[in-house]
Design an enzyme around this catalytic site. Structure first.
Site, mmCIF file in Angstrom:
data_model
loop_
_atom_site.group_PDB
_atom_site.id
_atom_site.type_symbol
_atom_site.label_atom_id
_atom_site.label_comp_id
_atom_site.label_asym_id
_atom_site.label_seq_id
_atom_site.Cartn_x
_atom_site.Cartn_y
_atom_site.Cartn_z
ATOM 1 N N HIS A 57 -3.518 -5.285 0.110
ATOM 2 C CA HIS A 57 -3.053 -5.789 1.407
ATOM 3 C C HIS A 57 -3.113 -7.316 1.421
ATOM 4 C CE1 HIS A 57 -2.798 -2.010 3.777
ATOM 5 N NE2 HIS A 57 -3.678 -1.584 2.884
ATOM 6 N N CYS A 61 0.839 -1.200 0.000
ATOM 7 C CA CYS A 61 0.000 0.000 0.000
ATOM 8 C C CYS A 61 0.880 1.258 0.000
ATOM 9 C CB CYS A 61 -0.974 -0.033 1.168
ATOM 10 S SG CYS A 61 -2.358 1.121 0.991
ATOM 11 N N GLU A 101 -1.708 -9.358 3.342
ATOM 12 C CA GLU A 101 -1.667 -9.936 4.690
ATOM 13 C C GLU A 101 -3.040 -10.361 5.192
ATOM 14 O OE1 GLU A 101 -1.719 -5.379 5.491
ATOM 15 O OE2 GLU A 101 -1.081 -6.776 3.927
#
Length: 538
Positions: A506, A380, A508
């Site tokens: 993102h 990001c 994750e």
């Protein structure tokens, strides 16, 4: 099968780990073949945590459907196969917003709108609707018993239990049993008072989960049971552990899941926990190790990067490797320079964030990673700063920047998304949720994913400015991920570097211990290669 409900409350103090407990119980029940879902009821008046400071709230977890939610939903997703969404997180703000909207519409037919029954009915309706289609719903009540903000939620679940019956809903209370070192003994009084406060509002716990440093003796369990009006067999130890993925295994060894299915009259077989045993074995007995620096602006509260930290651990699991995390404050780098803070680091990750504080420190770190061939992963904001660094120091665009930080920059290589320019409100107004992305062949990204069409979760307003695409590509920047229409740049890489990748999304948020995200797995793999090369060169 009719849906069964498990309500999880917490007492004595905050940060006991209710979310982790709820996720771990869900994991064991899922391993028994049950369809499970989790819900988080948050007592704050914010509609969602999207505009809250990471230092106050920790990470904002983004779901596929674009909800900005509590970080506990990240635990729920990592521990089970159920994807969370907007319906899995309810706040006081959402409840009151809905009730007031209904009142303005005239839905209550002139009645006086009150906490009981209108607010509590709204909460109960939410619980029912969000649990449809599942065998078991685990509902975590945020906050601590005794907080005034939690009272409407506690009253709602008290009523709910009476409506569905004792064999269809149970209460689990997570509490703290401290060990006083000077006295050399554990103290049960905080737990007694916590349960007393819960009983005063009409809730009698069916199970007590006692958070403590060591396993409780039978005598201590008997004492707690006596004073808290529960049976001895319903008092369980929630022992501190170094590896959170061990918690489901501990709960099973303690017999917690068996007690739950007995109370709820659920017939299941024994759980298949081999996958969790394998995860714990790889974390506790790794063959290798790497040092990863996380360079960000919220490093003083590690919960700000909860999913990120866990995804790196998952990447380690996929490489039989221990991942040592080093948190580096990018603002301090601005003031003091690198100053050996990246010494002996095998990989550098720059995560997301908002605001201009610390961004020049990030740019210094990215330049260090690029010039010294250190594996780099930008997420990001980290990806955006990688583009800015490349534009400044490789393409010669000295004052290149993001228009988020400098509206007058002559080279806005990162700029506001066109659809964001007319947006006035901050809450839930970014590019949020899962979007498709098309990868280029022969790229690090495509090699990691093993496919050219992927979907990842986003949370941003600014994007790569395609007016600078030709200039940056001519200097060696590779755009290897785009939106299907080619309009938005999602992934950048650079030539002549062993592993340098930035992504606008993102990743994750989609990583699990049993299924490490491919980008994190490849990043840790690159860090291992770098560590080996560094050892050979010394």
């Amino acid at each position: 099968m009719r849906t069964k409900y498990i309500f999880i409350t917490g007492g004595v103090l905050s940060s006991l780990g209710k979310g982790l407990a709820a996720a771990s119980i869900a994991a064991v029940l899922e391993c028994r073949g049950l369809r499970v879902t989790n819900q988080k009821l948050d007592p704050y008046i914010n509609v969602d945590p999207g505009t809250m400071s990471p230092f106050q709230h920790g990470e904002v977890f983004v779901t596929d459907d674009g909800a900005e939610t509590d970080l506990d939903l990240g635990h729920y997703e990592r521990f089970t196969s159920t994807r969370m969404g907007k319906s899995n997180n309810l706040t006081t703000g959402q409840v009151y917003f809905s009730v007031i909207t209904k009142e303005r519409r005239g839905d209550y037919l002139g009645k006086t709108v009150q906490v009981i029954p209108h607010i509590t009915n709204e909460i109960k309706d939410y619980i029912r609707q969000s649990s449809e289609g599942f065998d078991v719903a685990l509902i975590e009540i945020g906050g601590t018993v005794g907080d005034i903000e939690s009272l409407p939620f506690l009253e709602a679940i008290r009523q709910f239990r009476n409506e569905v019956g004792k064999q269809n809903a149970i209460f689990i209370h997570l509490t703290w049993v401290p060990f006083i070192k000077t006295a050399g003994e554990v103290k049960t009084k905080p737990t007694q008072h916590s349960v007393k406060a819960l009983r005063e509002i009409g809730i009698q716990p069916d199970i007590l989960l006692c958070r403590t440093e060591e396993f409780l003796s039978e005598d201590i369990k008997a004492k707690i049971a006596l004073f808290c009006n529960v049976e001895e067999a319903a008092v369980f130890t929630a022992k501190d552990v170094s590896c959170i993925y061990e918690v489901p295994l501990i709960y099973h060894r303690e017999g917690l899941d068996q007690k739950i299915v007995d109370l709820l009259n659920i017939w299941t077989g024994q759980p298949h926990l081999e996958a969790w045993e394998n995860v714990v074995q790889k974390i506790t007995s790794p063959s290798y190790e790497v040092n990863i620096a996380i360079v960000g602006k919220y490093v003083n509260l590690t919960d700000s990067y909860k999913s990120l930290n866990e995804a790196l651990v998952h990447g380690g699991i996929g490489n039989d490797c221990q991942v040592n995390l080093r948190f580096v404050d990018s603002e301090k780098i601005e003031k003091d320079g690198l100053n050996h803070q990246l010494e002996n680091v095998d990989g550098i990750l720059v995560p997301g964030g908002f605001g201009n504080r610390g961004i020049e420190g990030m740019i210094q770190v990215i330049r260090y990673a690029r010039e010294n061939k250190v594996p780099f992963f930008g997420i990001c904001l980290g990806m955006q700063m990688a583009v800015v660094e490349f534009a400044r120091h490789v393409c010669g665009l000295e004052k290149a920047n993001s228009s988020e930080f400098d509206e007058n920059t002559p080279h806005p290589v990162i700029d506001l998304l066109p659809e964001q320019k007319a947006v006035q409100e901050m809450g839930a107004s970014m590019r949020l949720g899962s979007y498709p992305c098309r990868l280029s062949d022969a790229s690090l990204a495509c090699e990691a994913y093993g496919e050219v069409e992927i979907g990842e979760r986003h949370r941003h307003r600014y994007e790569f400015n395609r007016d600078y695409q030709e200039r940056l590509e001519a200097c060696g920047l590779r755009i290897t991920g785009r939106s299907p229409d080619g309009r938005l740049v999602e992934i950048v890489e650079i030539k002549d570097h062993p592993w340098f990748l930035g992504c606008q999304f993102h990743p994750e948020f989609k990583s699990r211990p049993t299924e490490p995200h491919p980008l994190f797995q490849r990043f840790i793999e690159a860090a291992l290669r770098y560590r080996k090369k560094r050892a050979e060169d010394q």
